[in-house]
Design an enzyme around this catalytic site. Structure first.
Site, short mmCIF file in Angstrom:
data_model
loop_
_atom_site.label_atom_id
_atom_site.label_comp_id
_atom_site.label_asym_id
_atom_site.label_seq_id
_atom_site.Cartn_x
_atom_site.Cartn_y
_atom_site.Cartn_z
N ASP A 46 -10.15 2.23 2.51
CA ASP A 46 -10.24 1.47 3.76
C ASP A 46 -11.03 2.23 4.83
O ASP A 46 -11.87 1.66 5.52
CB ASP A 46 -8.84 1.16 4.31
CG ASP A 46 -8.18 0.00 3.60
OD1 ASP A 46 -8.89 -0.83 3.00
OD2 ASP A 46 -6.93 -0.08 3.63
N LYS B 270 0.82 -1.22 0.00
CA LYS B 270 0.00 0.00 0.00
C LYS B 270 0.86 1.28 0.00
O LYS B 270 0.45 2.29 -0.55
CB LYS B 270 -0.96 0.00 1.19
CG LYS B 270 -2.07 -1.02 1.04
CD LYS B 270 -3.08 -0.94 2.17
CE LYS B 270 -4.06 -2.09 2.07
NZ LYS B 270 -5.05 -2.09 3.15
P1 NDP Z 1 0.95 -3.22 9.24
O1 NDP Z 1 1.97 -4.27 9.13
O2 NDP Z 1 1.12 -1.94 8.46
O3 NDP Z 1 0.82 -2.76 10.79
C1 NDP Z 1 0.73 -3.73 11.80
C2 NDP Z 1 0.30 -3.07 13.11
O4 NDP Z 1 0.05 -4.10 14.05
C3 NDP Z 1 1.34 -2.15 13.74
O5 NDP Z 1 0.68 -1.16 14.48
C4 NDP Z 1 2.09 -3.12 14.67
O6 NDP Z 1 2.72 -2.49 15.76
C5 NDP Z 1 0.94 -3.95 15.17
N1 NDP Z 1 1.33 -5.29 15.63
C6 NDP Z 1 1.72 -6.32 14.85
N2 NDP Z 1 1.95 -7.43 15.61
C7 NDP Z 1 1.69 -7.05 16.89
C8 NDP Z 1 1.75 -7.75 18.13
N3 NDP Z 1 2.10 -9.03 18.20
N4 NDP Z 1 1.41 -7.07 19.25
C9 NDP Z 1 1.04 -5.77 19.19
N5 NDP Z 1 0.98 -5.06 18.04
C10 NDP Z 1 1.30 -5.70 16.91
O7 NDP Z 1 -0.45 -3.91 8.91
P2 NDP Z 1 -1.78 -3.20 8.42
O8 NDP Z 1 -1.96 -1.98 9.24
O9 NDP Z 1 -1.79 -3.07 6.95
O10 NDP Z 1 -2.90 -4.28 8.77
C11 NDP Z 1 -3.33 -4.51 10.12
C12 NDP Z 1 -4.46 -5.51 10.12
O11 NDP Z 1 -5.65 -4.96 9.59
C13 NDP Z 1 -4.13 -6.74 9.28
O12 NDP Z 1 -4.34 -7.87 10.07
C14 NDP Z 1 -5.10 -6.69 8.13
O13 NDP Z 1 -5.54 -7.97 7.76
C15 NDP Z 1 -6.25 -5.87 8.70
N6 NDP Z 1 -6.95 -5.12 7.64
C16 NDP Z 1 -8.26 -5.40 7.39
C17 NDP Z 1 -8.95 -4.72 6.41
C18 NDP Z 1 -10.39 -5.04 6.15
O14 NDP Z 1 -10.92 -4.61 5.12
N7 NDP Z 1 -11.06 -5.75 7.02
C19 NDP Z 1 -8.32 -3.68 5.58
C20 NDP Z 1 -6.93 -3.44 5.93
C21 NDP Z 1 -6.30 -4.16 6.91
P3 NDP Z 1 4.21 -1.86 15.64
O15 NDP Z 1 4.02 -0.53 14.98
O16 NDP Z 1 4.69 -1.78 17.03
O17 NDP Z 1 5.00 -2.82 14.80
#
Ligand code: NDP
Length: 270
Positions: free
Chosen positions: A101, A65
């Protein structure tokens, strides 16, 4: 036949082809929608190839993205605010980038779940691409408070800082620092569910009648288990958001707005 696709890596799991095929049937639009796994270092090449083959647009999912944002030659205000693009339109030699989104999430909460956001205390968990994408539309829904909590606090703070134009300046913190706060809507936009990790959230965050919304879908996520243990009655997954963001992309491409309710119902039943 007009052609579109979703580009991701991995992309095998994507439900977008099913959703767009359902929209096309329902609105009697002639189009094909496929899924394309781009090499991790080959997003721009994949887009160039699709354009050369006459595709009219593409959806973009994890992890491209931000690259899509950089590649687009024109960006909508929604995309500019989000700093990420999930919908590309190819026309007249240009690549237009948009982000659907946020509008998808807000529509799911307001219209499908019939849950108000105006005047509510909203907590957004996560500061990745998905959280960035929904922040602007959430602020436009005029909540009383918007708080961003993230594992990496600096990212939450940077996100709150970038929302400078909005009427309401979001607050930002770690998960642990939420202790003592109460929210009407808590949205999990982290990908912690992928690894089945439980977020280190304090107890007592949910107001009576609160909504717990997990952007992930397909199974009971640890965040939903946490919300249930906290006595929350209104718990939703991200399937409605998925269909709503697709409907907005469909509208951008075809200028026809599909009815999302039967598509959400059919996906749930399958
Ligand atoms: P990114 O990889 O950009 O961001 C991941 C986020 O999750 C960061 O804030 C990260 O924290 C946090 N994170 C990851 N693992 C952990 C953990 N074990 N404990 C705490 N925090 C954690 O992913 P996206 O933002 O693109 O996507 C996030 C979710 O949203 C995905 O699972 C995706 O499937 C879902 N999604 C659903 C959509 C829908 O239409 N339903 C649309 C878009 C996304 P840190 O910054 O500290 O690394």
């Amino acid at each position: 036949m007009d052609r579109y696709a979703v580009i991701g890596h991995p992309v095998e799991h994507s439900k977008s082809p099913l959703i767009h095929a359902a929209f096309a049937r329902q609105t009697e639009q002639q189009l094909e929608y496929g899924k394309i796994q781009a090499p991790l270092d080959g997003f721009a090449g994949t887009v160039a190839d699709l354009r050369a083959r006459g595709y009219l647009g593409a959806n973009v999912t994890v992890p491209f993205k931000f690259e899509a944002y950089a590649l687009a030659s024109e960006l909508t205000e929604r995309a500019l605010n989000a700093g990420a693009v999930n919908t590309l339109s190819f026309k007249d030699g240009s690549i237009q980038g948009d982000n659907t989104d946020g509008v998808g999430l807000v529509r799911d909460i307001l219209h499908n779940l019939k849950f108000p956001l105006a005047g509510k205390r909203v907590l957004l968990l996560g500061a990745g691409g998905a959280a960035e994408g929904v922040l602007g539309p959430l602020l436009e829904a005029l909540p009383a408070k918007l708080w961003i909590a993230n594992r990496t606090v600096e990212k939450a703070e940077a996100m709150a800082g970038r929302a400078g134009k909005a009427v309401l300046v979001p607050e930002a913190s770690s998960f642990e620092a939420l202790a003592g706060q109460v929210f009407d809507v808590i949205i999990n936009a982290t990908s912690s569910g992928l690894s089945n990790d439980k977020l280190p959230l304090p107890v007592g965050l949910f107001a009576p009648e609160a909504l717990a919304y997990d952007m992930m879908y397909g199974r009971e996520m640890p965040f939903m288990v946490y919300a249930r243990a906290e006595g929350v009655q209104h718990i939703a997954d991200g399937l409605g958001m998925l269909v709503e963001q697709a409907a907005e992309a469909f509208y951008i491409w075809r200028q026809v707005r599909p009815d999302t309710a039967p598509v959400i119902k059919a996906l749930r039943e399958s």
